[in-house]
Motif scaffolding. Structure first.
Motif, PDB file in Angstrom:
ATOM      1  N   UNK D 221       0.979  -1.295   0.213  1.00  0.00           N
ATOM      2  CA  UNK D 221       0.140  -0.002   0.061  1.00  0.00           C
ATOM      3  C   UNK D 221       0.927   1.429   0.036  1.00  0.00           C
ATOM      4  N   UNK D 222       0.398   2.341  -0.600  1.00  0.00           N
ATOM      5  CA  UNK D 222       1.151   3.473  -0.409  1.00  0.00           C
ATOM      6  C   UNK D 222       0.571   4.321   0.573  1.00  0.00           C
ATOM      7  N   UNK D 223       1.473   4.801   1.514  1.00  0.00           N
ATOM      8  CA  UNK D 223       0.937   5.591   2.434  1.00  0.00           C
ATOM      9  C   UNK D 223       1.664   7.178   2.364  1.00  0.00           C
ATOM     10  N   UNK D 224       0.548   7.964   2.563  1.00  0.00           N
ATOM     11  CA  UNK D 224       1.211   9.381   2.904  1.00  0.00           C
ATOM     12  C   UNK D 224       1.984   9.485   4.150  1.00  0.00           C
ATOM     13  N   UNK D 225       2.802  10.550   4.311  1.00  0.00           N
ATOM     14  CA  UNK D 225       3.443  10.841   5.633  1.00  0.00           C
ATOM     15  C   UNK D 225       2.253  11.065   6.445  1.00  0.00           C
ATOM     16  N   UNK D 226       2.328  10.231   7.708  1.00  0.00           N
ATOM     17  CA  UNK D 226       1.274  10.409   8.851  1.00  0.00           C
ATOM     18  C   UNK D 226       1.842  10.328  10.270  1.00  0.00           C
ATOM     19  N   UNK D 227       1.147  10.739  11.048  1.00  0.00           N
ATOM     20  CA  UNK D 227       1.355  10.554  12.602  1.00  0.00           C
ATOM     21  C   UNK D 227       0.354   9.735  13.420  1.00  0.00           C
ATOM     22  N   UNK D 228       0.762   8.959  14.234  1.00  0.00           N
ATOM     23  CA  UNK D 228      -0.118   8.339  15.230  1.00  0.00           C
ATOM     24  C   UNK D 228       0.019   8.708  16.513  1.00  0.00           C
ATOM     25  N   UNK D 229      -1.079   8.960  17.250  1.00  0.00           N
ATOM     26  CA  UNK D 229      -0.673   9.167  18.879  1.00  0.00           C
ATOM     27  C   UNK D 229       0.005   7.935  19.506  1.00  0.00           C
ATOM     28  N   UNK D 230       0.656   8.456  20.354  1.00  0.00           N
ATOM     29  CA  UNK D 230       1.441   7.407  21.300  1.00  0.00           C
ATOM     30  C   UNK D 230       0.460   6.835  22.305  1.00  0.00           C
ATOM     31  N   UNK D 231      -0.719   7.347  22.520  1.00  0.00           N
ATOM     32  CA  UNK D 231      -1.374   6.913  23.476  1.00  0.00           C
ATOM     33  C   UNK D 231      -3.046   6.944  23.194  1.00  0.00           C
ATOM     34  N   UNK D 232      -3.686   6.202  24.021  1.00  0.00           N
ATOM     35  CA  UNK D 232      -5.416   6.404  23.750  1.00  0.00           C
ATOM     36  C   UNK D 232      -5.903   7.637  24.503  1.00  0.00           C
ATOM     37  N   UNK D 233      -7.093   7.881  23.611  1.00  0.00           N
ATOM     38  CA  UNK D 233      -7.846   9.090  24.103  1.00  0.00           C
ATOM     39  C   UNK D 233      -8.597   8.693  25.587  1.00  0.00           C
ATOM     40  N   UNK D 234      -8.539   9.598  26.408  1.00  0.00           N
ATOM     41  CA  UNK D 234      -8.905   9.158  27.801  1.00  0.00           C
ATOM     42  C   UNK D 234     -10.492   9.725  28.041  1.00  0.00           C
ATOM     43  N   UNK D 235     -10.829   8.974  29.079  1.00  0.00           N
ATOM     44  CA  UNK D 235     -12.247   9.646  29.592  1.00  0.00           C
ATOM     45  C   UNK D 235     -12.306  11.081  29.880  1.00  0.00           C
ATOM     46  N   UNK D 417     -21.076  -2.238  22.141  1.00  0.00           N
ATOM     47  CA  UNK D 417     -21.211  -3.014  23.342  1.00  0.00           C
ATOM     48  C   UNK D 417     -19.784  -3.455  23.498  1.00  0.00           C
ATOM     49  N   UNK D 418     -18.916  -3.719  22.299  1.00  0.00           N
ATOM     50  CA  UNK D 418     -17.366  -3.930  22.622  1.00  0.00           C
ATOM     51  C   UNK D 418     -16.559  -3.123  22.961  1.00  0.00           C
ATOM     52  N   UNK D 419     -15.460  -3.587  23.796  1.00  0.00           N
ATOM     53  CA  UNK D 419     -14.694  -2.665  24.429  1.00  0.00           C
ATOM     54  C   UNK D 419     -13.783  -1.764  23.288  1.00  0.00           C
ATOM     55  N   UNK D 420     -14.507  -0.827  22.906  1.00  0.00           N
ATOM     56  CA  UNK D 420     -13.925   0.023  21.574  1.00  0.00           C
ATOM     57  C   UNK D 420     -13.520   1.339  22.152  1.00  0.00           C
ATOM     58  N   UNK D 421     -12.192   2.012  21.755  1.00  0.00           N
ATOM     59  CA  UNK D 421     -11.968   3.029  21.979  1.00  0.00           C
ATOM     60  C   UNK D 421     -11.346   3.919  20.814  1.00  0.00           C
ATOM     61  N   UNK D 422     -10.459   4.790  21.249  1.00  0.00           N
ATOM     62  CA  UNK D 422     -10.214   5.972  20.026  1.00  0.00           C
ATOM     63  C   UNK D 422      -8.465   6.074  20.225  1.00  0.00           C
ATOM     64  N   UNK D 423      -7.670   5.870  19.081  1.00  0.00           N
ATOM     65  CA  UNK D 423      -6.296   6.540  19.015  1.00  0.00           C
ATOM     66  C   UNK D 423      -6.388   7.437  17.991  1.00  0.00           C
ATOM     67  N   UNK D 424      -6.050   8.514  18.041  1.00  0.00           N
ATOM     68  CA  UNK D 424      -6.143   9.440  17.006  1.00  0.00           C
ATOM     69  C   UNK D 424      -4.810   9.678  15.884  1.00  0.00           C
ATOM     70  N   UNK D 425      -5.098  10.055  14.925  1.00  0.00           N
ATOM     71  CA  UNK D 425      -3.797  10.093  13.881  1.00  0.00           C
ATOM     72  C   UNK D 425      -4.130  11.521  13.215  1.00  0.00           C
TER      73      UNK D 425
END
Lengths: 426, 426, 426, 426
Positions: D221-235, D417-425
Motif C-alpha cells: 500500500x502507498x501511505x502518505x506521511x502520517x503521525x499516530x498518537x502514542x496513547x489512547x484518548x482518555x475519559x 457494546x464491545x470494548x472499543x476506544x480511540x487512538x487519533x492520527x
C-alpha cells in the motif's frame, strides 16, 4: 386483574382468621406446585410480548401482597428489596413507574432462588398479619387478602399458558407433564340447542361470595329469544371449516380478521401443525395427534366469529351465556384434574364450565352503574374496558374454586394463547 | 360503508325516475363543489394512513356506481378504464384485489382531469340507466342508486376532514375557505340535563326512508334510568381538564388511552397549538384563536372517556343517545351552512344533530338479528364490527339530508381527525 | 452534494461574468425542460423514502442559490417566502431545522406555479448578482455559482430517476417520453480486458476545471496488477445468473446481500418483470421487452458483487477504474441524447462514461489529506463518508458537461433506483 | 468468524498431536472458566439483538467442532442431538437453515447442564480425533482444530461483552467479578505522536503462525506521511467533548452519526450514567465512578469520528495502524489479567495491544487478491465485507495469544457494546 369483594362477610373465609390463613397457604403453595416440573432456565424466558417469565409471575403476585397488604397494614414492615417494587409492579401507574413489560425476559436476576426467598419472606409476614391483632382494619385486610388470592389464581392460569407457549416455539418440544392414561369417552346423542324466550333478565353478581368489581352491579338486560349450543365446537368441525377454505375466503371474516389472517399467515388455530398430511397439536404433554372429538382450542375471537358465520350461526352475547350458565353447577375439567388439556366433547356434558374459555361477541365494557374502586386497586379491571372482548366459563387451566357464572375474562380479538374455544348461538 | 335500503318504496325518490335523476345530479355535483377551492396539487396527497387523496375519493364513489350499477344492469356497458377497478375499489374483497390503501398518495395518474372525465362518463351512463327502460330490475336499481348517493355523501364528509388534515400539516397553513362573518351568540341558561326513566325501549331503524343495514333491525333494549347533558362539552371546559393535568394523570385513562397518550405525546386535542401562551386551532379557514364557547372537537374516544371520568360523569351508550335524539328534529349546523366548523354552545340549542359527532361508550357491534346483505354489498358495514366505537348525530361536515336519529357512525378509539366531540351522561 | 471548486480561475466560465450568466441560464432552463413532459400531479408525489417530488427538486436547487449566494452577497435581498428555507433545505443542519425528508410528498403547497415563480424571482436576482458590481467577493461568488450549477445538474439526474420510480409503481405505467427510433447496432469483437501493471499511481483531481471537494486531494495509491473489462455486463449475461439460481444461492452473497434478498424478495434487478414467461423492464418510455444486449441496469452493489463472484471475478476499486478511465475521452450516452436509457453493448465502445454508473468495491471515504470546506457548504459531501460505496462514470441521465474521470458518486449498497450497472475486474 | 490457516505447518502446535490436544483442552476449559461466576439464569438471556445467551455461545463453539471436524473426519461419529445443528449454527447458510438469531433468548432448553454434557461429548470425541490415527487428513484436521480454537477465543470475548450488556440493563446491577485492588499508576510525559514517512509499505499476514483468511494476502500500500498518537484518548478528554456540546453539534458528525445520535438519544458513551452530577460507568465489577485517566471505551465509530474531528484530528487507517503496531510487542492488558477493564493511560505504555479495540477509518473490505476458502468455512469472514469498519489491537477481554498486528476485527459503525476506544492520527 383484581376486584373489590362485594360479597357478604359471613360467607367468606375471611370471617375466620384461621380459615383465611389456611386458604392463603394453599393458594400460595399451588403456584409453586405449578412450577415444580420446570427447570431453572424455564423460569427466565418470555416467549412473546403477551407472556411473562414464570419467575416474574411468582414475584409479581408476591409483590401484590407486599404492596397492598404488608406496607399499608403491617406496622414496621420493610420491603424485602428496594428494587422489587419497580421490577414486579405490572401496571399500577398509581403506584409508580414499572419495568417495561417487553423486557421482563431480559432479567437474569433476581434468580429463581431469590424469588422463592422473596415469597417466603412475604408469606411469613402475611401470616403474621392474618393471625395478628390489627384491630379495626380487619375487614379491609380480609377483603384484600381474598382479592390477592384470586389474583394469584389468575396468574396460575397464565403460568400454564405462558409455559405452553414457550415450549411450543422450542424445536425440542419439551413436555411439561406426561399425559395420564386416556379415558375412553362413549359418544352419545348430540345435546342440541337450548332455547330461551325473549324478555328482561338480570345479570351480574349480586353478593354471596367473592366477585371481581367488573362482575357488578347486577342489572337488567333485554334479550331477544335465542338458542345456545348444548356443546362446544370440536376440532373435527373446525377442520371442516379449514378444508372448505375458511382461511382463504374474505367474505367470512371481519375486516380486522382478514387483515390479521393475511399479516400473520394464519391457516389453522395456534399450536396446530400439519406433519405428513396429518394435523398435530402442541399440548402441555408435548406434540400429539389432533383428536377430532376434543373442543377446538387456541382460536382467536376473529376465527371464532368467522367459523360461526360460515356455519350460519353467531357467537353468544355475554348476557345470553350467563343466563344459561347460571342454571348449571360450576363443575368441569379444571386445573385440578391434572390434564392441562380439554376433554373430548361427549354425551351428557355441556362443558360450559372448564375445558375452554368461550368467546362472546360482547365487547368488554362497564355494566350500568359500574364504578372502579378508589386508589390503585381501581386500576385492576376497569382500565381495560376498551377494545377487548369477554370470555366466559373458565378452562382446563383455571382453578376450580375461582370460577362463577358471572365471571368476566377479557382478551384482545386476535389473542390465541389462552385455552379459548367456541360455543355457537343463534 | 354502504347499506341495504330497508324502507318502503313509495317514500323514496326512486319511486320516480325523474326525481331520482335530479337527486343523483345534485349529490354528484356537490362532490365537485366541495373540491372547487382546491388546486390540482391538493387532489393528489394523502397526509396520513387514514386519509385519502381527494381525487381518489372522487374516483372511488364513481367506481361504486360503475361497479354496482352500470356493469350489472346497463346492457353493453364497458368500463371507462380497465385499471380503475383495481385502483378505486376501496375494500371490497369479493370484487377483486385492490391497490394498497397506504399508497394512494403515490399515484399522480390518472390526473384530476382524467378523474373528472371518468365522472362524466359514468354520470352520462347512470342517467341513461335511471331514465331508461330496464324492466324488472328497477327496484334493485333504485335501491342501489340511493345507496350509492348516501355512500357519496359519506365521502363528501371525508373529503373535508381529509383536506383539513392535509392543510394542518403544511407549514404554509393553507385556507380552504375564508371564514364568513361571525354571528354573535347570546349566552343563556344552561339547558342542564334531561332525565329518562328505566325501562324497555325500542331502538333501530323501522322503515320509512333510507337507512343503512347496520341501523336495523329495530329491537328492544333495557335501559337503567339515565340523564343526558342538554349541551356539548366546550373548549373552555376541556381546557380546564388540560390545566388540571388531565393528560399527565394515568388514573383518568383507560389503559389503551394512557399508552396512546405516551406514544403519541398527546397534550391537547388534535389541531390545538399553543402559541405564545395562548391556544390556537387549525380550521378549514386557517389557524384561528381557540374560542372557548365552541364545542371541543377532534378528540378521540380515549380523551372523551378520560374527560368524562375527570368530571365524574360518563359517555352515553348509543341506545341512550338514540332514545333522546329521536325526540328532536334532525336540524343543526350541517355542511350546507358553509361554516365547516362547529357553532358555539348557546342557549336553546341542544346541538344533538350537526356540529360534532358524539362519541358513545358503545362498541360497534351487530344489532340482534342483524344479517349483512348477500354479495359484495354485504361488505359495506358488517365487516367492521370489531374494535370500533359508535358515534352519533353528524357534524358540521355532514350533509343535512344524510342524517337520522338511528344513524351509526364508527371509528377506532384513537381516531381524532373527524369532527368528534363530547356529550356527557350520568 | 456540493463541493468547493479547487480549479484555477482562468479555466472557469466564472472568469467572465457574461459567460457565467449564460451558463447559469442554460443549466436553470434545463431543469424546467426535464419537467416539461410532466403534468402538475407528477410534481407532487414522493414514491419512496429515497426520492423527492419534482417540485421539491425544482425549489431546493433554487433555495441553494438564494441561501448561499443571494442572502450573503446581494445587498438588501429579501427572501421570496419566509417558510421556504425551512421547506427546501435538504440537509444543511448548520443552516437550520428542515422539513422532514419523508414528508416531502405530503405537501400540496406551494404549488408548481408558485415554485416556478420562486425560480423566476431567484433567477432575476442571480442575474443581477452576476452582472452587478459586487467588488472583492467576486471570486467567492463565481465559485459558488459554479458549485450551485453543478448541484442543480445532480438534481436533474435525480429528477429523472425519481420520475422513473414514480411511474414504475403506477399500474397505468405512464410514459415520460416516447422512445425515439432504435438504431441497429452491429455486434463486433468483444473488446476483452485491459491489463495494467502493478505500481504507484496518482489519482484524484489536480485542478484545471471545476471539481467537487471529495475528488481531491490528488494522491498516490499502490495498485497490484489488474485487468478491467472492456465493456459492461449485459442483461443477457445477468439473466444467466438468474437462471443459474443466483438469487437462491447464499454462498454467492455478502451477508448483508443475502439478508436483503430475503427481506425484499429480490429475484431480478429493479424494474424487471416477468410477463407470460418473458422479461420486460420499465423504462422512461414505458414498459418494454428486455433487450439482452443492453447493459444490466438498476442493480444494487450487493447484486453486482454476487454476480461478479458467480463469474469468478470481482468489482474494480475506484482507483483502478480511474486509472483506466482517464485514458479515455469523457464521451458517451448522456442525458443530452434524449434516450434516457443505456445503449446496447457493442463493438468499439467501452461505455466507461455515460449509460450506467459503475459500482466499485470502494467504500466512500475521504482521500488522504481531505478536509471539507468550512461552514454549511462543508456539509455537502464529507458528511456522507460512511456506509456508502463509490460509483463512477455517469449514466444516460447525467448531463455531459458534468462528468470527469475523477468524479465520485456514492450510494448505499442496497440502492437500486439510479441507473447503476456492472463492469468486472480481476 | 473463522479463517483458513495460511501458516507453515512446522510453526503450529498442530505439528504435534500431544501439543494440540493440550491446547484444545486449555482453550475449551477457559470458556467454562469465564462462565464460572454466572448463575444458571444468566446463561439464558439475550439482552439485545447483537448479543447471544452465554449457553448459546458455549454450545455454538462446540457445534463448530462437531460439524467441521467430527462429522467429516471421525468415522462413525453420530451427532449428540439431532436438533443442535439447527439450534447452534450461527450463520453458515451452506450448512442448512438455522434458528433465528433474534430468538436465541427464547429457548430455555437445552439446559445449561445439557449444554455442558454436549461439550463433554464433543471434547471426548475431539481428543479421540486428535490422538487417533486418521491418516492423510491430518493436515486438514490440525488446521481446522486451530481454527476452531481461535473461533472459540473470539466467542470468549463475546461472552464477556454480552454478559456486561445483560448486567448493565438489570436494575440490580449484578457484579460479574469483584474488582481487584487498584494499582496506582504514576503519570508521566505524554508520549506524543510517532511520525512515519510517505512510501510504499507492505501489510497483511505473511505466514509464520496462524492467521485468519481476511488478514491476507500480504500486499503493498502507498501511505502518505502520517503521525499516530502514542496513547489512547482518555475519559477525561472525551468528557471535554461532551461538555463542549459535542453531542449537540451536527457539524461534527457524519450524516449517519447525527441521525443515530438523534434516534438513540446518545449523550455519552455506552454505560456512562450521570448520577447527582457525576459520571459513573457500568463495569464487569459493577457500577463505578468514572476514572478520567482510563481510555474512553464503548464508543461507536461514529462517536470516535466526531471526537477526532472536534480535535482537528482523524482516525488512522488500518494500514497506518498496522505499520506502527508491528514494531511493538504483542503485550498488554488482555483477559488473562483478570481485570476485564482497560487500565489507565500512563507513561511508557502505548497500549496499542489490549485494553480497547481501536476504531480505524477503514471500511472492512477484501485485501487485493483475497479469496475466501471453499465450502462452508468460506462464510467465516468474507461474507461480512460490507458496511462494517475495521478495529485493531484487541481489548482487555481478548485472550493474549489470540492477537497479532495483522488481526482485523470488524463491527458496524454504530456498535458500542464491545470494548472499543480511540487512538487519533493526523
Amino acid at each position: 386483574m383484581l376486584g373489590t369483594p362485594q360479597a357478604k362477610q359471613e360467607t367468606l373465609p375471611r370471617a375466620d382468621r384461621r380459615l383465611l390463613a389456611t386458604r392463603y397457604a394453599e393458594v400460595r403453595a399451588q403456584s409453586l406446585e405449578i412450577c415444580r416440573p420446570l427447570v431453572v432456565e424455564d423460569h427466565v424466558i418470555q416467549s412473546m410480548p403477551d407472556t411473562s417469565p414464570p419467575k416474574w409471575h411468582l414475584a409479581h403476585v408476591t409483590w401484590f401482597f407486599e404492596n397492598f397488604l404488608l406496607l399499608p397494614f403491617l406496622g414496621g414492615y420493610r420491603v424485602h428489596h428496594s428494587a422489587y417494587g419497580h421490577l414486579f409492579n405490572s401496571y399500577y401507574e398509581s403506584v409508580g413507574r414499572f419495568f417495561p413489560r417487553l423486557q421482563r425476559g431480559l432479567l437474569s436476576r433476581p434468580t429463581v432462588e431469590q424469588v422463592r426467598r422473596y415469597r417466603e419472606h412475604v408469606d411469613r409476614h402475611m401470616l403474621d398479619l392474618i393471625d395478628g391483632d390489627s384491630g379495626g382494619d380487619w375487614n379491609e385486610i380480609a377483603e384484600r387478602v381474598v382479592l390477592g388470592l384470586n389474583h394469584e389464581q389468575q396468574h396460575q392460569e397464565l403460568l400454564l399458558t405462558d409455559i405452553k407457549h414457550a415450549f411450543s416455539i422450542n424445536p425440542l418440544r419439551p413436555v411439561y407433564r406426561e399425559r395420564a392414561g386416556v379415558e375412553d369417552t362413549e359418544s352419545g346423542r348430540d345435546p342440541g340447542w337450548s332455547a330461551w324466550p325473549a324478555g328482561v333478565y338480570e345479570i351480574g353478581h349480586e353478593g354471596g361470595g367473592f366477585a371481581f368489581d367488573n362482575e357488578g352491579p347486577r342489572h337488567r338486560v333485554y334479550l331477544n329469544a335465542f338458542r345456545l349450543a348444548g356443546r362446544l365446537t370440536t376440532n373435527a368441525e373446525f377442520q371442516e371449516f379449514i378444508e372448505a377454505g375458511g382461511y382463504e375466503n374474505p367474505a367470512l371474516w371481519l375486516s380486522q380478521g382478514w387483515q390479521t389472517v393475511q399479516e400473520k399467515s394464519w391457516r389453522a388455530p395456534l399450536y396446530w401443525e400439519k406433519i405428513d398430511g396429518a394435523w398435530w397439536t402442541m399440548t402441555l404433554s408435548g406434540l400429539r395427534r389432533l383428536d377430532g372429538r376434543e373442543p377446538v382450542c387456541h382460536v382467536s375471537l376473529l376465527e371464532a366469529d368467522a367459523y360461526a358465520r360460515w356455519r350460519g350461526k353467531r357467537l353468544p352475547t355475554e348476557a345470553e351465556w350467563e343466563v344459561v350458565a347460571r342454571t348449571q353447577p360450576v363443575a368441569g375439567n379444571f386445573v385440578e384434574s391434572g390434564r392441562f388439556h380439554p376433554l373430548p366433547v361427549r354425551a351428557g356434558a355441556s362443558q360450559i364450565f372448564g375445558d375452554v374459555w368461550e368467546w362472546t361477541q360482547s365487547s368488554y365494557s362497564p355494566y350500568p352503574g359500574y364504578h372502579p374502586p378508589a386508589g390503585a386497586l381501581g386500576e385492576y379491571n376497569g382500565k381495560f374496558m376498551a377494545s377487548q372482548y369477554v370470555l366466559r366459563g373458565g378452562s382446563c387451566a383455571s382453578p376450580a374454586g375461582h370460577l362463577r357464572a358471572t365471571y368476566r375474562n377479557f382478551f384482545y380479538p386476535a389473542d390465541r394463547w389462552q385455552f379459548t374455544g367456541i360455543r355457537l348461538a343463534e
